[in-house]
Design a protein around this motif. Structure first.
Motif, short mmCIF file in Angstrom:
data_model
loop_
_atom_site.label_atom_id
_atom_site.label_comp_id
_atom_site.label_asym_id
_atom_site.label_seq_id
_atom_site.Cartn_x
_atom_site.Cartn_y
_atom_site.Cartn_z
N GLU A 6 -56.71 -13.67 73.71
CA GLU A 6 -57.57 -14.50 74.91
C GLU A 6 -57.45 -13.13 76.52
O GLU A 6 -58.96 -13.09 77.00
N ARG A 7 -56.58 -13.03 76.26
CA ARG A 7 -56.65 -12.28 77.81
C ARG A 7 -57.12 -10.53 77.38
O ARG A 7 -57.66 -10.36 78.94
N ALA A 8 -56.85 -10.31 76.56
CA ALA A 8 -57.56 -8.95 76.14
C ALA A 8 -59.23 -9.44 76.36
O ALA A 8 -59.79 -8.04 76.24
N VAL A 9 -59.45 -9.93 75.32
CA VAL A 9 -60.90 -10.30 75.76
C VAL A 9 -61.26 -10.48 76.80
O VAL A 9 -62.94 -9.13 77.51
N TYR A 10 -60.86 -11.09 78.00
CA TYR A 10 -60.95 -11.62 78.98
C TYR A 10 -61.45 -10.07 80.22
O TYR A 10 -62.04 -9.57 80.40
N VAL A 11 -59.96 -9.80 79.86
CA VAL A 11 -60.03 -8.21 80.70
C VAL A 11 -60.75 -7.38 80.23
O VAL A 11 -61.05 -6.59 80.89
N LEU A 12 -61.14 -6.88 78.90
CA LEU A 12 -61.52 -5.76 78.47
C LEU A 12 -63.47 -6.51 79.32
O LEU A 12 -64.22 -5.80 80.04
N ARG A 13 -63.81 -7.69 78.78
CA ARG A 13 -64.99 -7.79 79.04
C ARG A 13 -65.40 -7.82 80.91
O ARG A 13 -65.43 -7.46 81.07
N THR A 14 -64.15 -9.04 81.72
CA THR A 14 -64.82 -9.00 82.93
C THR A 14 -64.41 -8.08 83.80
O THR A 14 -64.91 -7.10 84.81
N ALA A 15 -63.34 -7.20 83.29
CA ALA A 15 -63.00 -5.76 84.79
C ALA A 15 -63.64 -4.43 84.12
O ALA A 15 -63.51 -3.91 84.83
N LEU A 16 -63.77 -3.89 82.82
CA LEU A 16 -64.05 -3.05 81.98
C LEU A 16 -64.99 -3.20 81.86
O LEU A 16 -66.56 -2.60 81.44
N GLY A 17 -66.19 -4.42 81.95
CA GLY A 17 -67.30 -4.54 81.22
C GLY A 17 -68.12 -4.29 80.06
O GLY A 17 -68.94 -3.55 79.59
N TYR A 18 -67.17 -4.31 78.91
CA TYR A 18 -67.78 -4.08 77.45
C TYR A 18 -68.27 -5.15 76.76
O TYR A 18 -68.13 -6.78 77.43
N ASP A 19 -69.34 -4.33 75.62
CA ASP A 19 -69.56 -5.86 75.35
C ASP A 19 -68.87 -6.82 74.61
O ASP A 19 -68.31 -6.00 73.98
N TYR A 20 -69.42 -7.09 73.93
CA TYR A 20 -68.08 -8.16 72.43
C TYR A 20 -69.26 -7.34 71.54
O TYR A 20 -67.75 -7.18 70.73
N ARG A 21 -69.23 -6.76 71.31
CA ARG A 21 -69.65 -5.82 69.84
C ARG A 21 -68.43 -5.27 69.99
O ARG A 21 -67.86 -4.71 68.91
N ALA A 22 -68.35 -4.38 71.57
CA ALA A 22 -67.36 -3.53 71.97
C ALA A 22 -65.69 -4.16 71.47
O ALA A 22 -64.96 -2.90 70.80
N ILE A 23 -65.80 -4.89 72.12
CA ILE A 23 -64.04 -5.26 71.98
C ILE A 23 -63.72 -5.44 70.67
O ILE A 23 -62.96 -6.24 70.45
N ALA A 24 -65.52 -6.32 69.95
CA ALA A 24 -64.80 -7.28 68.83
C ALA A 24 -64.18 -5.31 67.85
O ALA A 24 -63.11 -5.65 67.28
N GLU A 25 -64.31 -4.67 68.39
CA GLU A 25 -64.35 -3.06 67.06
C GLU A 25 -62.96 -2.94 67.90
O GLU A 25 -62.33 -2.37 67.09
N MET A 26 -62.72 -2.58 68.71
CA MET A 26 -61.43 -2.65 69.64
C MET A 26 -60.12 -3.02 68.83
O MET A 26 -59.19 -2.84 68.96
N LEU A 27 -60.48 -5.25 69.00
CA LEU A 27 -59.29 -5.32 68.53
C LEU A 27 -59.70 -6.02 67.55
O LEU A 27 -58.76 -7.06 66.39
N ASP A 28 -61.00 -5.67 66.83
CA ASP A 28 -60.70 -5.35 64.71
C ASP A 28 -60.73 -7.21 64.65
O ASP A 28 -60.70 -8.38 63.71
N LYS A 29 -61.93 -7.53 65.25
CA LYS A 29 -62.36 -9.28 65.34
C LYS A 29 -63.89 -8.70 65.06
O LYS A 29 -64.96 -8.09 65.31
N SER A 30 -64.32 -10.58 65.11
CA SER A 30 -65.68 -10.10 64.64
C SER A 30 -66.57 -10.74 66.09
O SER A 30 -65.73 -11.02 67.45
N GLU A 31 -67.36 -10.80 66.48
CA GLU A 31 -68.05 -10.65 67.58
C GLU A 31 -68.24 -11.94 67.22
O GLU A 31 -67.44 -12.29 68.99
#
Length: 294
Positions: free
Chosen positions: A121-146
């Motif tokens: 949860e922290r990884a997704v929250y930080v990548l989304r709010t601090a670095l502005g990544y969209d969910y598709r990019a975050i999903a690729e980074m974390l090997d999870k679904s969008e």
């Protein structure tokens, strides 16, 4: 290190540090992870990396998640309350992305609240709010679904809203500075009445000594008890120490130094509905102040 790698290091180091720091709340661990990431980069075939920024962010995030798993037992054995390491804003002043990082400053209060999240949860929250990544990019980074990342973010936001209980954890430099200066003045006069006026009735003070120095094991609750604590410690501080207002994690806080070394760092969280202080976080663990530089 080649000239090309030095350029990459200067360009991305501040970004990767702020990612790791927000993930872990530790300056030392964040610095180690950034160094390990660049060391691994020098040993890999960098010519095959098409999106270097995303590659580096993914590497740092994965290292942070691994650190979370290996350090879990340390948190369970920690003496008293665990607080994130404070970061003086001036310590970033020589980095080329300083202005960007300052615009994205995360308040210490929010950094504390992030401790309520799971690592994912922290990884997704930080990548989304601090670095502005969209969910598709975050999903690729974390090997999870969008969709899974969207659910993690929603769950994180709900936990933060619940844990914050309406606290004003946004960065508010001007308002914070005025209240912090008034707090120091009231403490210097041992003026209990003035201190009560500065605190919310249900104010909370949390200290982190980590078993290395004397600290309150449990949070101190209510304005009267917090005032009693502050007036008590002031009598111990008033000789041979310097007390100053310093920008910490994007907003004013208090630093107590003795012989040039920080011994206490106090961050405040404001009440959103009244001009008072709701939470005080006091870092006195010497291990967590090693990397605090003014």
């Amino acid at each position: 290190m080649t000239v090309w790698m030095e350029d990459v290091y200067r360009q991305y180091k501040p970004l990767l540090f702020t990612l790791a720091y927000r993930m872990l709340g530790s300056v030392a661990e964040a610095e180690d992870i950034v160094q390990e990431t660049f060391l691994a980069l020098t040993q890999s075939g960098v010519e095959d990396i098409h999106h270097l920024k995303s590659y580096l962010c993914k590497a740092v995030t994965n290292r942070c998640l691994d650190t979370w798993k290996s350090a879990r037992w340390k948190r369970e054995q920690y003496v008293g309350e665990w607080l994130p390491e404070p970061l003086a804003d001036g310590s970033l002043e020589n980095d080329p992305l300083q202005s960007v990082l300052m615009e994205e400053s995360i308040s210490y209060g929010l950094l504390v609240l992030l401790e309520n999240l799971s690592p994912d949860e922290r990884a997704v929250y930080v990548l989304r709010t601090a670095l502005g990544y969209d969910y598709r990019a975050i999903a690729e980074m974390l090997d999870k679904s969008e969709a899974g990342c969207r659910k993690l973010f929603s769950r994180a936001q709900q936990k933060l809203d619940g844990a914050g209980e309406g606290l004003q954890v946004a960065v508010q430099p001007e308002r914070s500075k005025r209240l912090v200066e008034q707090l120091i003045a009231a403490m210097s006069r041992a003026d209990a009445g003035a201190l009560v006026q500065l605190l919310s009735q249900d104010a909370v003070l949390i200290t982190d000594g980590g078993g290395k120095t004397r600290a309150a094991i449990h949070p101190i609750r209510s304005d009267q008890r917090v005032v009693a604590f502050l007036t008590g410690v002031w009598r111990k501080w008033e000789k041979n120490v310097q007390i100053q207002v310093v920008s910490i994690n994007g907003q004013p806080g208090i630093v107590v130094t003795a012989e040039g070394q920080p011994t206490r760092v106090i961050n405040v969280v404001l009440n959103p509905d009244e001009d008072r202080i709701e939470r005080l976080y006091m870092m006195i663990n010497p291990e967590k102040l090693k990397h605090f530089s003014l």
